[in-house]
Design an enzyme around this catalytic site. Sequence first.
Site, PDB file in Angstrom:
ATOM      1  N   LYS A 236       0.830  -1.211   0.000  1.00  0.00           N
ATOM      2  CA  LYS A 236       0.000   0.000   0.000  1.00  0.00           C
ATOM      3  C   LYS A 236       0.865   1.262   0.000  1.00  0.00           C
ATOM      4  O   LYS A 236       0.359   2.373   0.085  1.00  0.00           O
ATOM      5  CB  LYS A 236      -0.926  -0.010   1.210  1.00  0.00           C
ATOM      6  CG  LYS A 236      -1.986  -1.123   1.117  1.00  0.00           C
ATOM      7  CD  LYS A 236      -3.105  -0.906   2.080  1.00  0.00           C
ATOM      8  CE  LYS A 236      -3.896  -2.161   2.342  1.00  0.00           C
ATOM      9  NZ  LYS A 236      -4.884  -2.458   1.312  1.00  0.00           N
ATOM     10  N   CYS A 371     -13.586  -4.881   3.384  1.00  0.00           N
ATOM     11  CA  CYS A 371     -13.128  -5.543   4.621  1.00  0.00           C
ATOM     12  C   CYS A 371     -13.476  -4.712   5.848  1.00  0.00           C
ATOM     13  O   CYS A 371     -12.703  -4.668   6.823  1.00  0.00           O
ATOM     14  CB  CYS A 371     -11.638  -5.855   4.587  1.00  0.00           C
ATOM     15  SG  CYS A 371     -11.185  -6.998   3.299  1.00  0.00           S
TER      16      CYS A 371
HETATM   17  C1  LIG Z   1      -6.967  -0.027   7.281  1.00  0.00           C
HETATM   18  C2  LIG Z   1      -6.399  -1.344   6.846  1.00  0.00           C
HETATM   19  N1  LIG Z   1      -5.848  -2.159   7.747  1.00  0.00           N
HETATM   20  C3  LIG Z   1      -5.315  -3.341   7.422  1.00  0.00           C
HETATM   21  C4  LIG Z   1      -5.339  -3.779   6.118  1.00  0.00           C
HETATM   22  C5  LIG Z   1      -4.770  -5.130   5.818  1.00  0.00           C
HETATM   23  O1  LIG Z   1      -3.661  -5.024   4.970  1.00  0.00           O
HETATM   24  P1  LIG Z   1      -3.034  -6.342   4.326  1.00  0.00           P
HETATM   25  O2  LIG Z   1      -4.156  -7.060   3.638  1.00  0.00           O
HETATM   26  O3  LIG Z   1      -2.021  -5.809   3.360  1.00  0.00           O
HETATM   27  O4  LIG Z   1      -2.429  -7.124   5.441  1.00  0.00           O
HETATM   28  C6  LIG Z   1      -5.919  -2.983   5.131  1.00  0.00           C
HETATM   29  C7  LIG Z   1      -6.006  -3.458   3.738  1.00  0.00           C
HETATM   30  O5  LIG Z   1      -6.871  -3.079   2.993  1.00  0.00           O
HETATM   31  C8  LIG Z   1      -6.461  -1.728   5.510  1.00  0.00           C
HETATM   32  O6  LIG Z   1      -7.023  -0.924   4.602  1.00  0.00           O
END
Ligand SMILES: Cc1ncc(COP(=O)(O)O)c(C=O)c1O
Length: 413
Positions: A236, A371
């Site tokens: 990200k 999510c």
């Molecule tokens: C606010 C937030 N936290 C955690 C995550 C989880 O990231 P990852 O799937 O790269 O572990 C995301 C992913 O969309 C997110 O937007």
Amino acid sequence: MIPEPLLAQEHELARWRRDVPALALRVHDHPLTYLDNAATTLKPQAVIDAVTQVALAQAGNVHRGVHALAEAATEAFDAVRPQVARFLGASADEVIFTSGATASINLVAHSLGRQVVGPGDAIVVTELEHHANLVPWQLLCAERGAELRVVAILEDGRISLEDLARKLDRRVKLVALCHLSNVLGTVAPVAEIAAMAHAVGALVLVDGAQAVAHLAPAELAVSRLGCDFYVFSAHKVFGPTGTGVLWGRRELLAQMPPWQTGGEMIASVDYQRAQFRPPPERFEAGTPNISGVIGLGAALHYLTNLPAHRAAHEAALHRALCAAVAGAPGVTILGRPQAAVVSFVVARAHPHDVATLLDQRGVAVRAGHHCAQPLHGRLGVSASCRASLAYYNSLEDVRALAAALSAVREVFP
Ligand SMILES: Cc1ncc(COP(=O)(O)O)c(C=O)c1O
């Protein structure tokens, strides 16, 4: 839509965009308008080159070989830890590499969580949280007989500090919150919240997954934030997938037991027992994601060498994006976004249909609950569309989205 004076000069933006090859793609015979940066960011050529280089001249494993390829890999890998530390204003021995923000949060939940949370204790999260910063705490609370308290948000999407104050007491062991909401685009007043949590003896974990690509370096300095843990994912912030970071305060990490065990994390081992290495190695069992970490290093190098006004450019673009979405026919914005993201619903149209129609015009947005299903329930919708920016987006991208939303209206009048 009046161009904002803070937007980057055309030639400068063109250079930024040339550095990211995927931006030159065409989708369904339209130029790509990439507005799904909150899901994952596109990679600058420098990151692609770094990852390719690992597969060629740095193809050995790290921390174990004495031959040239292993040493090249080790040198490049080890250089990233202090780099991440500088990015967060922290020390290198406080930086742990993981497979992503999700893994970083699970590490804290399994290691520190099981150590400090017991029956009758409480963990505090907010209504904004991504499942990654909610479900690990749900499971920990269920396992330990603890209570999960959820702090309410205000109508505009900001965290209610009054409700937080009500939910904080000496039973709370940890407050876990996102720095920048992936749905509502609100920025949490982390320093203020950390001070409130610390006053009752609770630790603070900040999910920086969305913040790292957007906030200015001073806003990411963990010492200024006053938190105890900070997590993010490389993908990200213009790096590769499958790599992430957990930053933790040295004295906390020193007391935490390992979560996953195996090679690399032990100091010595016999058939019956093992001694563990100090952090960060204690928390990095097995062969790490070598190209992911080196790619993250390239991404942070690229990002931190962009001019500081990339943040002002993105902020101006965000204002233009919100205005364009708000002005589109039949569209309602969720909350009052402060940065990077705008989520919205279109009257009488399912978000997946909207996103599919936008895709037909080359416009990439996300549709679904992002999510954050409980948050969507709290907002009274089952799903939404989300447009999200990076520094390389342009006013042209905003115009393309606005035009595509008008076309959606013709299908769903
Ligand atoms: C606010 C937030 N936290 C955690 C995550 C989880 O990231 P990852 O799937 O790269 O572990 C995301 C992913 O969309 C997110 O937007």
